[in-house]
Design an enzyme around this catalytic site. Structure first.
Site, mmCIF file in Angstrom:
data_model
loop_
_atom_site.group_PDB
_atom_site.id
_atom_site.type_symbol
_atom_site.label_atom_id
_atom_site.label_comp_id
_atom_site.label_asym_id
_atom_site.label_seq_id
_atom_site.Cartn_x
_atom_site.Cartn_y
_atom_site.Cartn_z
ATOM 1 N N SER A 151 0.830 -1.191 0.000
ATOM 2 C CA SER A 151 0.000 0.000 0.000
ATOM 3 C C SER A 151 0.876 1.258 0.000
ATOM 4 O O SER A 151 1.715 1.427 -0.868
ATOM 5 C CB SER A 151 -0.949 -0.061 1.207
ATOM 6 O OG SER A 151 -1.927 0.939 1.152
ATOM 7 N N HIS A 166 -2.379 -1.211 -4.212
ATOM 8 C CA HIS A 166 -3.839 -1.202 -4.335
ATOM 9 C C HIS A 166 -4.322 0.231 -4.233
ATOM 10 O O HIS A 166 -3.538 1.139 -3.967
ATOM 11 C CB HIS A 166 -4.523 -2.119 -3.303
ATOM 12 C CG HIS A 166 -4.360 -1.706 -1.875
ATOM 13 N ND1 HIS A 166 -4.820 -2.457 -0.831
ATOM 14 C CD2 HIS A 166 -3.801 -0.617 -1.296
ATOM 15 C CE1 HIS A 166 -4.551 -1.863 0.320
ATOM 16 N NE2 HIS A 166 -3.934 -0.753 0.057
#
EC number: 3.4.21.92
Length: 199
Positions: A102, A127
């Site tokens: 992330s 993501h």
């Protein structure tokens, strides 16, 4: 207090005249090493930013090594670290040990070009930013607009840092996108997979 807060090792350095005790993170800081080993929140980001600023003030012409083993976390806190990395004069060498997921993956990719590394068994995951909204419809619209702005900002940063087209980044970050160290190398997130400091 978290259990991990109680388990931080102390290093004792001896000279002929005295002994000095350091927590392990302070000792690493003496060698211009910052270790990001937690989920990124405002507290963690403030500590990392302070260390980067301190090391740059100490010697702006020397590299700073940022070791990353983090599941990611708050985008705004992560962007504080990102902006500081871009702002300071010192080159920031990024090294992924364990995982960079992330927002931590964005930081890994944002090290100085040519100085972004991963260890061979590291895992990198991209993501889209996570968020949620509830309340009056107008408030939900405001929050949704901000989440989309942040998503576009992160995708643009990743596109610039990896050399991947923006549309590919948008597609790949639509869901959790896991990569090995070597796949991250091919993707442009890192510049080299390092097996050993001895080589």
């Amino acid at each position: 207090m978290k259990i991990t807060d109680q388990l931080i090792p102390t290093v004792i350095e001896s000279t002929g005249r005295y002994e000095r005790a350091y927590d392990i993170y302070s000792r690493l800081l003496k060698d211009r090493i910052v270790f990001l080993g937690y989920a990124i929140d405002d507290h963690v980001a403030n500590l990392v930013v302070a260390q980067l600023l301190f090391l740059e003030a100490e010697d702006p012409d020397k590299d700073i090594q940022l070791y990353i083993n983090s599941p990611g976390g708050s985008v705004t806190a992560g962007l504080a670290i990102y902006d500081t990395m871009q702002y300071i004069k010192s080159d920031v060498v990024t090294i992924c040990v364990g995982q960079a997921a992330s927002m931590a993956a964005v930081l890994l990719a944002s090290g100085t070009k040519g100085k972004r590394f991963a260890l061979p068994n590291a895992r990198i995951m991209l993501h889209q930013p996570l968020g949620g909204a509830e309340g009056p419809v107008k408030d939900v619209e405001i929050i949704t607009k901000e989440l989309l702005r942040i998503k576009n900002l992160i995708n643009t940063i990743l596109s610039e840092k990896t050399g991947q087209p923006l549309d590919r980044i948008e597609k790949d970050t639509d869901r959790d996108f896991f990569m090995s160290a070597y796949e991250a190398l091919d993707y442009g997130l890192v510049d080299k997979v390092i097996e050993s400091k001895r080589r």
